[in-house]
Scaffold this motif. Structure first.
Motif, PDB file in Angstrom:
ATOM      1  N   GLN A 188       1.864   9.071  -6.270  1.00 34.28           N
ATOM      2  CA  GLN A 188       2.312  10.449  -6.077  1.00 34.28           C
ATOM      3  C   GLN A 188       3.311  10.849  -7.160  1.00 34.28           C
ATOM      4  O   GLN A 188       3.263  11.971  -7.682  1.00 34.28           O
TER       5      GLN A 188
ATOM      6  N   SER B 147       0.832  -1.207   0.000  1.00 33.89           N
ATOM      7  CA  SER B 147       0.000   0.000   0.000  1.00 33.89           C
ATOM      8  C   SER B 147       0.868   1.260   0.000  1.00 33.89           C
ATOM      9  O   SER B 147       0.592   2.223  -0.727  1.00 33.89           O
TER      10      SER B 147
ATOM     11  N   GLN C 221       1.125   4.029  -3.001  1.00 34.97           N
ATOM     12  CA  GLN C 221       0.862   5.438  -2.737  1.00 34.97           C
ATOM     13  C   GLN C 221       2.030   6.299  -3.245  1.00 34.97           C
ATOM     14  O   GLN C 221       1.817   7.343  -3.866  1.00 34.97           O
TER      15      GLN C 221
END
Length: 171
Positions: A30, A22, A26
């Motif tokens: 980004q 996870s 992420q």
């Protein structure tokens, strides 16, 4: 003896495999988002903006020079012509601000519109117009010198100090 420094708080437990995945996802999202932002972000046109500021500011100054020459040809002394030109240019700046035209010039020319004396008139009139709904005393009157007031005060104080120094040095 080995240097053992402890970090405050409880020791951190290792992330589970799902938490690691996870977190990596992420970070990847980004990075992708940042690349997308860089692609669509408008690039500043520095040269075009500088040229627009130069020619608009120069045009305003040239207009001021033409007004000065008109007053001089009308028989004004150089000092009187300069004073009259300043009044006309401040009036034109305030009028164009009131009509909403000077703001458009400012958007196009940037600093080229604020450097001449007309920019001073714009800095006085703009806050006053913004607060005109609050009335003439608490709106227009109170906000009239919101931006230009400090400039006027510091200019006045500086001129008094320089005048005193010149007076004392001449004694």
């Amino acid at each position: 003896m080995a240097d053992q420094t402890k970090q405050p708080g409880p020791p951190k437990k290792p992330l589970t495999l799902a938490e690691q995945i996870s977190k990596q996802r992420q970070e990847y999202e980004q990075q992708v988002y940042q690349k997308l932002v860089e692609q669509v972000k408008p690039k500043p046109k520095v040269l075009v903006n500088a040229l627009n500021a130069f020619w608009v500011g120069g045009s305003i100054c040239a207009l001021g020079q033409l007004i000065t020459l008109a007053f001089r040809s009308g028989g004004f002394s150089p000092q009187d012509a300069a004073n009259a030109t300043t009044m006309v240019m401040v009036f034109l700046g305030a009028l164009l601000t009131g009509l909403g035209i000077y703001d458009q010039i400012g958007k196009f020319a940037g600093a080229g519109s604020i450097i001449p004396i007309t920019g001073f008139a714009n800095s006085i009139v703009s806050p006053a117009l913004e607060f005109k709904r609050e009335g003439f005393v608490f709106g227009v009157g109170a906000r009239l010198f919101m931006v230009a007031g400090p400039v006027i005060i510091y200019g006045l104080v500086t001129s008094v100090i320089v005048g005193l120094i010149a007076y004392l040095a001449g004694s």
